[in-house]
Design an enzyme around this catalytic site. Sequence first.
Site, PDB file in Angstrom:
ATOM      1  N   ASP A 193      99.559  74.867  37.671  1.00  0.00           N
ATOM      2  CA  ASP A 193      98.206  75.427  37.756  1.00  0.00           C
ATOM      3  C   ASP A 193      97.838  76.186  36.486  1.00  0.00           C
ATOM      4  O   ASP A 193      96.728  76.049  35.959  1.00  0.00           O
ATOM      5  CB  ASP A 193      98.099  76.366  38.966  1.00  0.00           C
ATOM      6  CG  ASP A 193      98.613  75.720  40.237  1.00  0.00           C
ATOM      7  OD1 ASP A 193      98.718  74.481  40.278  1.00  0.00           O
ATOM      8  OD2 ASP A 193      98.909  76.459  41.195  1.00  0.00           O
ATOM      9  N   GLY A 252      93.385  74.815  47.641  1.00  0.00           N
ATOM     10  CA  GLY A 252      94.370  74.090  46.849  1.00  0.00           C
ATOM     11  C   GLY A 252      93.840  73.710  45.478  1.00  0.00           C
ATOM     12  O   GLY A 252      94.280  72.737  44.869  1.00  0.00           O
ATOM     13  N   GLU A 279     102.555  65.722  42.211  1.00  0.00           N
ATOM     14  CA  GLU A 279     102.555  66.893  43.098  1.00  0.00           C
ATOM     15  C   GLU A 279     103.979  67.272  43.478  1.00  0.00           C
ATOM     16  O   GLU A 279     104.789  66.407  43.831  1.00  0.00           O
ATOM     17  CB  GLU A 279     101.746  66.536  44.351  1.00  0.00           C
ATOM     18  CG  GLU A 279     100.819  67.616  44.824  1.00  0.00           C
ATOM     19  CD  GLU A 279      99.680  67.930  43.868  1.00  0.00           C
ATOM     20  OE1 GLU A 279      99.835  68.840  43.032  1.00  0.00           O
ATOM     21  OE2 GLU A 279      98.642  67.263  43.961  1.00  0.00           O
ATOM     22  N   HIS A 280     104.271  68.560  43.401  1.00  0.00           N
ATOM     23  CA  HIS A 280     105.607  69.116  43.701  1.00  0.00           C
ATOM     24  C   HIS A 280     106.677  68.556  42.759  1.00  0.00           C
ATOM     25  O   HIS A 280     107.845  68.478  43.116  1.00  0.00           O
ATOM     26  CB  HIS A 280     105.981  68.893  45.174  1.00  0.00           C
ATOM     27  CG  HIS A 280     105.180  69.778  46.076  1.00  0.00           C
ATOM     28  ND1 HIS A 280     105.630  70.994  46.525  1.00  0.00           N
ATOM     29  CD2 HIS A 280     103.923  69.639  46.559  1.00  0.00           C
ATOM     30  CE1 HIS A 280     104.695  71.565  47.268  1.00  0.00           C
ATOM     31  NE2 HIS A 280     103.646  70.760  47.305  1.00  0.00           N
ATOM     32  N   THR A 281     106.235  68.183  41.580  1.00  0.00           N
ATOM     33  CA  THR A 281     107.185  67.764  40.544  1.00  0.00           C
ATOM     34  C   THR A 281     107.435  68.893  39.544  1.00  0.00           C
ATOM     35  O   THR A 281     108.443  68.875  38.846  1.00  0.00           O
ATOM     36  CB  THR A 281     106.625  66.551  39.763  1.00  0.00           C
ATOM     37  OG1 THR A 281     105.268  66.845  39.405  1.00  0.00           O
ATOM     38  CG2 THR A 281     106.666  65.292  40.597  1.00  0.00           C
ATOM     39  N   SER A 294      93.761  81.166  42.261  1.00  0.00           N
ATOM     40  CA  SER A 294      94.542  82.313  41.774  1.00  0.00           C
ATOM     41  C   SER A 294      94.931  82.118  40.314  1.00  0.00           C
ATOM     42  O   SER A 294      94.866  83.055  39.519  1.00  0.00           O
ATOM     43  CB  SER A 294      95.771  82.555  42.652  1.00  0.00           C
ATOM     44  OG  SER A 294      96.561  81.399  42.723  1.00  0.00           O
TER      45      SER A 294
END
Length: 376
Positions: A168, A120, A31-33, A124
């Site tokens: 995503d 989350g 995550e957030h990588t 989208s």
Amino acid sequence: MSRAEQAFRERFGAGPEGVWAAPGRVNVIGEHTDYNDGFVLPIALPHTARAAVARRTDGRVAFASLQGDGAVVELSVDELAPGTPDGWAGYPAGVVDGLKSRLAGGVSILLDSDVPVGAGLSSSAALTCAVALALADLVAPDLSRADLVELARRSENEFVGAPTGILDQSASLLCTAGNALFLDTRDRGAEQVPLDLAGAGLELLVVDTGTPHTHADGGYGDRRRECEQAAERLGVPALRDVPDAAALASLDDVLLRRARHVVTENARVLQVVDVLRAGGDPREIGPVLTAGHVSLRDDFEISTPELDTCVEAVLAAGAHGARMVGGGFGGSAIVLVDADRLDAVTTVVVDRFAAEGYAAPRTFPAVPSAGARRLS
Ligand code: GLA
């Protein structure tokens, strides 16, 4: 006839040329990588967005959504510009805009989705990827799936203005059923890693806390900038290039913790991939997931009381591991649990949320599902 096809006929007076589907995702770890050139390991969800699409000849674009207020958003192809249209229609519009040289006659798009919004789970990206695949099939067969990942990302970054990475869109377009997608976001190298949870007697429970990540835009952008600052201070192109947490000592408190999350999270992705590649017991990844949560909570500071409560409650109830997923500041957690403990653990979370006065969470087991595809 599918619901999307039928609704398309009702709105636009004739049938679509086809219907395409693209899934939401949960990220097993990483995550957030993605905007730090690092590693991610998502799976596609069974939940999808569907796009019913037909080209037009009058130079206009029209968007309808079964989840919206029923109104059709319509404008001319030439009027498309970042922010126009805004709201939900901006997501498909950004994809059309990216291909507008091939769509001079215009296009009608009707969207239908069962990917929970604000959870989350990439609702989208499911929209943009369903539209990207549809338009590729209709007017741009030369584009690869990797090109479509870029097209969908640009729609979110440049047209809608959400500064996301490529996690995503890659998950929605590249995942395959039964596998997690191990992606190196720097060189885009991808590997399908088998994830047979059912065969191991396990479930991956998704707990949507129902707290929409309303601050995600601001907070997400802040974290991105902090990571870029940390990389600059360390003199590396991206935090991906930092070998280990010991190399971060020169940073001050906040940047140190933000960077430490990214560096240790990349290592956790590799650790999980090693276990799965070796065909080991997926239970072994549980503590790695939980360590990821602690890092997102304490170092990256993007968790919420609801997410922390969920993780704490399920671990106490015997789950093998749990963590918040996605951009943060709300949304969902995943829980790795023995299949025969699924109901008991779910009840524990639901009861605990009630006791804390939180809204009832929505829960469902995630099965590694297929990526974007044409339905008809
Ligand atoms: C959001 C973004 C992704 C990724 C995750 C965090 O989902 O859209 O690009 O950065 O947050 O891992």
